[in-house]
Structure formats: structure tokens, C-alpha cells
Scaffold this motif. Structure first.
Motif, short mmCIF file in Angstrom:
data_model
loop_
_atom_site.label_atom_id
_atom_site.label_comp_id
_atom_site.label_asym_id
_atom_site.label_seq_id
_atom_site.Cartn_x
_atom_site.Cartn_y
_atom_site.Cartn_z
N GLN A 129 -1.11 -7.96 -9.68
CA GLN A 129 -2.53 -7.65 -9.84
C GLN A 129 -3.19 -8.66 -10.79
N VAL A 172 0.86 -1.18 0.00
CA VAL A 172 0.00 0.00 0.00
C VAL A 172 0.89 1.23 0.00
N ASN A 173 0.64 2.16 -0.91
CA ASN A 173 1.35 3.43 -0.92
C ASN A 173 0.43 4.46 -0.27
N ASP A 174 0.66 4.72 0.99
CA ASP A 174 -0.22 5.56 1.81
C ASP A 174 0.26 7.02 1.86
N LEU A 205 4.49 1.52 -7.60
CA LEU A 205 3.18 1.68 -6.97
C LEU A 205 2.87 3.16 -6.84
N PRO A 206 1.92 3.67 -7.65
CA PRO A 206 1.55 5.09 -7.58
C PRO A 206 0.97 5.48 -6.23
N SER A 207 1.05 6.74 -5.92
CA SER A 207 0.52 7.28 -4.67
C SER A 207 -0.96 6.93 -4.49
N GLY A 208 -1.30 6.50 -3.28
CA GLY A 208 -2.69 6.20 -2.94
C GLY A 208 -3.21 4.87 -3.45
N ARG A 209 -2.36 4.04 -4.02
CA ARG A 209 -2.80 2.77 -4.60
C ARG A 209 -2.28 1.60 -3.78
N ASP A 210 -2.82 0.43 -4.03
CA ASP A 210 -2.31 -0.80 -3.44
C ASP A 210 -2.08 -1.81 -4.55
N LYS A 211 -1.33 -2.84 -4.23
CA LYS A 211 -0.95 -3.81 -5.26
C LYS A 211 -0.65 -5.14 -4.60
N THR A 233 5.39 8.08 -6.43
CA THR A 233 5.43 6.69 -6.86
C THR A 233 6.49 5.94 -6.07
#
Length: 160
Positions: A49, A5-7, A73-79, A28
Motif C-alpha cells: 500500500q 481482494v478479500n471478498d 488482509l482484513p475482510s472486505g479490504r484490498d491491498k 482476515t
């Protein structure tokens, strides 16, 4: 399966926007995962994914098979990054019982990372006991760990 997670959006709240921009370079996150597995392990697949990807590393190190993959992993995303592999002789088969051992090594430099371990018994078998670093755990649930140290997990399986 490794979940990330990019929190950054939550972290940057209340911080100087220019400082965040300079430190985070657009937000990122880039990571390189190296999975150390028992010697002789064979990589079957790497997926990100749910999409099949090739490994960027297949090697041997200190008597272990190593599989590696870079991800962003872009900001605000999870993978979810998933490695599927086959290991020789990971289950010690004895008279009327099987023993499966899993060693989880703490990543150097990391303080503590939460982890959940789920082992599914093969058809016709059930997990009868679980130990984490020698301490008994419930065999009926996932094992929740904090990776602030190495973990040696032992699962005993018997007929269902």
C-alpha cells in the motif's frame, strides 16, 4: 505489483453465520508471496500500500533468485503488494531490435487467477510485437491472462 481482494463479505451472504465464523476465523486472509526471478536478480524494495517494508526471504532456488513477504488482509479490504527488483540480462539486444521475455509460472494448486501484464518500452523504443505462448497479441494494449497454466511472453522492441 500484485493486487489482492478479500471478498469475504460477498462470499458469506446466505451462509450459516456460525459456520462462516468457524471456517473464516474473523475473516482476515494471510498470504505469503514468493517471487521467483532470474538468477542474479537484486531486490530494490518491497512496498505494501505504498509503505516500504523489508523482505522476509531472499534466497536461491532451482537457479532462480527468490524474494518473499507475508501479508495480511482484513475482510472486505484490498491491498497492493509491490516488489521492485533488477534482473541481469533480461533483454536480448540484437541489431536494430530488442527482445524481452517474461515467464509467468502458474501457482501449484490454484485453478485460475486473472492477471494483467503491462510492459512499458524505454524512451526512444516501442513494442513492435507481442507473443503469449507463441500466439500473437496486440502490442498496443495490456495483456490479459488467466493463470491456469504457465505463460511465456515475448516482447519485441524497436526504435520509436
Amino acid at each position: 505489483t500484485l493486487g489482492y481482494v478479500n471478498d469475504l463479505p460477498r462470499w458469506q451472504e446466505g451462509r450459516d453465520p456460525q459456520l462462516v465464523r468457524l471456517l473464516m476465523l474473523g475473516g482476515t486472509y494471510g498470504g505469503y508471496v514468493r517471487l521467483l526471478t532470474p538468477s542474479g536478480s537484486r531486490l530494490v524494495a518491497v512496498t505494501e500500500q505504498g509503505k516500504s517494508m523489508g523482505p522476509e526471504e531472499i534466497s536461491e532456488e532451482d537457479g532462480k533468485a527468490v524474494f518473499g513477504r507475508f501479508f495480511s488482509l482484513p475482510s472486505g479490504r484490498d491491498k497492493a503488494l509491490e516488489f521492485e527488483y533488477v534482473s541481469p540480462t533480461v533483454v536480448d539486444v540484437g541489431a536494430g531490435r530488442w527482445e524481452y521475455r517474461l515467464f509467468i509460472q502458474k501457482q501449484p494448486g490454484e485453478q485460475s487467477v486473472p492477471a494483467i501484464v503491462r510492459v512499458v518500452a524505454p524512451e526512444g523504443m516501442r513494442i513492435s510485437s507481442v507473443a503469449a505462448n507463441g500466439e500473437a497479441r496486440s502490442p498496443d494494449s495490456d495483456i490479459t491472462l488467466v493463470l491456469d497454466r504457465d505463460w511465456d511472453l515475448t516482447f519485441e522492441l524497436g526504435p520509436a
